[in-house]
Design an enzyme around this catalytic site. Structure first.
Site, mmCIF file in Angstrom:
data_model
loop_
_atom_site.group_PDB
_atom_site.id
_atom_site.type_symbol
_atom_site.label_atom_id
_atom_site.label_comp_id
_atom_site.label_asym_id
_atom_site.label_seq_id
_atom_site.Cartn_x
_atom_site.Cartn_y
_atom_site.Cartn_z
ATOM 1 N N LYS A 174 0.836 -1.206 0.000
ATOM 2 C CA LYS A 174 0.000 0.000 0.000
ATOM 3 C C LYS A 174 0.872 1.258 0.000
ATOM 4 O O LYS A 174 1.973 1.247 0.530
ATOM 5 C CB LYS A 174 -0.890 -0.002 1.244
ATOM 6 N N THR A 207 -7.343 9.371 8.968
ATOM 7 C CA THR A 207 -7.058 8.125 8.240
ATOM 8 C C THR A 207 -6.850 6.953 9.202
ATOM 9 O O THR A 207 -6.177 5.988 8.869
ATOM 10 C CB THR A 207 -5.799 8.291 7.362
ATOM 11 N N THR A 210 -7.325 2.963 8.039
ATOM 12 C CA THR A 210 -7.406 2.790 6.574
ATOM 13 C C THR A 210 -6.937 1.393 6.135
ATOM 14 O O THR A 210 -7.557 0.770 5.277
ATOM 15 C CB THR A 210 -6.578 3.861 5.828
ATOM 16 N N CYS A 212 -6.841 -1.433 7.875
ATOM 17 C CA CYS A 212 -7.790 -2.485 8.292
ATOM 18 C C CYS A 212 -8.991 -2.504 7.352
ATOM 19 O O CYS A 212 -9.434 -3.564 6.895
ATOM 20 C CB CYS A 212 -8.287 -2.230 9.719
HETATM 21 N N1 LIG Z 1 -4.706 10.444 2.363
HETATM 22 C C1 LIG Z 1 -5.105 9.420 1.618
HETATM 23 N N2 LIG Z 1 -5.812 9.635 0.476
HETATM 24 C C2 LIG Z 1 -6.239 8.616 -0.296
HETATM 25 N N3 LIG Z 1 -5.988 7.324 -0.002
HETATM 26 C C3 LIG Z 1 -5.288 7.021 1.101
HETATM 27 C C4 LIG Z 1 -4.804 8.048 1.982
HETATM 28 N N4 LIG Z 1 -4.131 7.455 3.010
HETATM 29 C C5 LIG Z 1 -4.201 6.119 2.791
HETATM 30 N N5 LIG Z 1 -4.864 5.857 1.641
HETATM 31 C C6 LIG Z 1 -5.183 4.531 1.087
HETATM 32 O O1 LIG Z 1 -5.622 3.739 2.184
HETATM 33 C C7 LIG Z 1 -5.185 2.389 2.035
HETATM 34 C C8 LIG Z 1 -4.357 2.001 3.259
HETATM 35 O O2 LIG Z 1 -3.052 2.515 3.080
HETATM 36 P P1 LIG Z 1 -1.959 2.790 4.181
HETATM 37 O O3 LIG Z 1 -2.286 4.073 4.851
HETATM 38 O O4 LIG Z 1 -0.638 2.690 3.496
HETATM 39 O O5 LIG Z 1 -2.161 1.580 5.172
HETATM 40 P P2 LIG Z 1 -2.011 1.478 6.774
HETATM 41 O O6 LIG Z 1 -3.260 2.068 7.361
HETATM 42 O O7 LIG Z 1 -1.908 0.008 6.981
HETATM 43 O O8 LIG Z 1 -0.789 2.234 7.157
HETATM 44 C C9 LIG Z 1 -4.429 2.356 0.703
HETATM 45 O O9 LIG Z 1 -5.321 1.964 -0.315
HETATM 46 C C10 LIG Z 1 -3.974 3.800 0.504
HETATM 47 O O10 LIG Z 1 -3.758 4.107 -0.838
HETATM 48 C C1 LIG Z 2 -6.754 -3.078 17.175
HETATM 49 C C2 LIG Z 2 -6.031 -2.394 16.071
HETATM 50 N N1 LIG Z 2 -5.692 -3.091 14.970
HETATM 51 C C3 LIG Z 2 -5.028 -2.483 13.966
HETATM 52 C C4 LIG Z 2 -4.689 -1.150 14.054
HETATM 53 C C5 LIG Z 2 -3.934 -0.482 12.948
HETATM 54 O O1 LIG Z 2 -4.832 -0.069 12.024
HETATM 55 P P1 LIG Z 2 -4.470 0.605 10.643
HETATM 56 O O2 LIG Z 2 -5.558 0.299 9.708
HETATM 57 O O3 LIG Z 2 -3.089 0.257 10.227
HETATM 58 O O4 LIG Z 2 -4.592 2.123 11.018
HETATM 59 P P2 LIG Z 2 -3.743 3.063 11.918
HETATM 60 O O5 LIG Z 2 -3.694 2.605 13.318
HETATM 61 O O6 LIG Z 2 -2.405 3.102 11.250
HETATM 62 O O7 LIG Z 2 -4.492 4.334 11.805
HETATM 63 C C6 LIG Z 2 -5.072 -0.450 15.200
HETATM 64 N N2 LIG Z 2 -4.785 0.853 15.342
HETATM 65 N N3 LIG Z 2 -5.729 -1.093 16.211
#
Ligand SMILES: Nc1ncnc2c1ncn2[C@@H]1O[C@H](COP(=O)(O)OP(=O)(O)O)[C@@H](O)[C@H]1O
Ligand SMILES: Cc1ncc(COP(=O)(O)OP(=O)(O)O)c(N)n1
Length: 271
Positions: A174, A207, A210, A212
């Protein structure tokens, strides 16, 4: 017949990530949701205040209850916390020959709290990764799993190939953490070719959850019989709508809007 999806993950008391995000996403995508809770977090939009692991026996009993009666069509893993849990989940997947396994290798919450112990990374790589239909790391997680620093898109491609060699059937890296871009590019490798899924970066701090939500949407679509590429397409649209129409709740990183995708579809259908 209704399709069923199981999430094996941690509870987020704030409702934006973990089990709560997964079940909301399953529901919105018309899939019956089930859960095995591995840990309870005290968490809100400002961060994680506490982590309480569920005893291994309790996790094993939840897994068995589901396997012996409700048989999921697809499953996803999220926060697994330690190697004993990863071991139990991997054995469950193998023993019951679970199909469509989405592995979201959750390691660290946005605020910096650790959701996976360091000792568990080896088990994740060796036991769970080879069972994954698709693994969905963000950039920092992909770096930890492979030991390779990701700067360019070519680095991402190299890492995706390595994760495939390590056993995952398909790999989705991602792009949310790639700060240098206006475009949000998620990269999929199916063992033969790369597919990119792009959208515009939405300028918001809301965000939370996102990752999950995105992996839960993939799981729901796989449960309904989609191919991996089709499932990722829907998941990308789902997360884009959820971020775009955020709810503005909480004082920190707010949750996404799990209603948005379906409501938009209904609006289009009415027009
Ligand atoms: N600001 C944003 N605008 C649009 N899409 C986003 C944004 N932040 C995350 N995404 C999308 O959300 C999904 C989760 O991405 P990411 O943030 O890398 O994962 P995680 O929450 O595990 O860190 C991906 O499809 C990414 O492209
Ligand atoms: C209970 C729990 N599981 C997973 C996460 C991480 O979630 P994620 O979608 O990666 O989002 P952020 O925490 O990065 O915003 C969590 N926080 N809690």
């Amino acid at each position: 017949m209704v399709k069923k999806a199981l999430t094996i993950a941690g509870s987020d008391s704030g409702g934006g990530a973990g089990i709560q995000a997964d079940l909301k996403t399953f529901q919105e995508l018309d899939v019956y949701g089930m859960s095995v809770i591995t840990a309870v977090t005290a968490q809100n939009t400002t961060g994680v205040q506490g982590v309480y692991k569920v005893p291994l026996e309790g996790i094993q009993e939840q897994l068995q209850s589901i396997a012996e009666d409700l048989r999921p069509d697809a499953i996803k893993t999220g926060m697994l916390f330690n190697s004993d849990t990863i071991d139990a989940v991997s054995r469950f997947i193998e023993f019951y020959e679970m199909k469509h396994v989405v592995v979201d290798p959750v390691m660290i919450a946005k605020g910096g709290a650790s959701l996976l112990q360091n000792e568990a990374v080896k088990a994740l790589k060796e036991k769970l990764l080879p069972l994954a239909t698709i693994v969905t790391p963000n950039i920092p997680e992909a770096e930890v799993l492979t030991g390779i620093k990701i700067v360019t898109m070519d680095d991402r491609k190299q890492v995706a190939k390595l994760l495939h060699i390590m056993g995952a059937k398909t790999v989705m890296i991602k792009g949310g953490h790639d700060q240098g871009r206006e475009e949000m590019i998620d990269l999929l490798y199916d063992g033969q070719q790369f597919h990119t899924f792009s959208s515009n970066r939405i300028p918001t701090k809301n965000t939370h959850g996102t990752g999950c939500t995105f992996s839960a949407a993939i799981t729901a679509q796989l449960a309904k019989g989609s191919s991996v590429v089709q499932a990722v397409k829907v998941a990308k649209d789902f997360i884009q709508a959820a971020i775009e129409e955020d709810l503005h709740i909480g004082s920190g990183h707010g949750p996404t809007n799990h209603w948005a995708y379906k409501r938009n579809k209904v609006k289009i259908a009415i027009k």
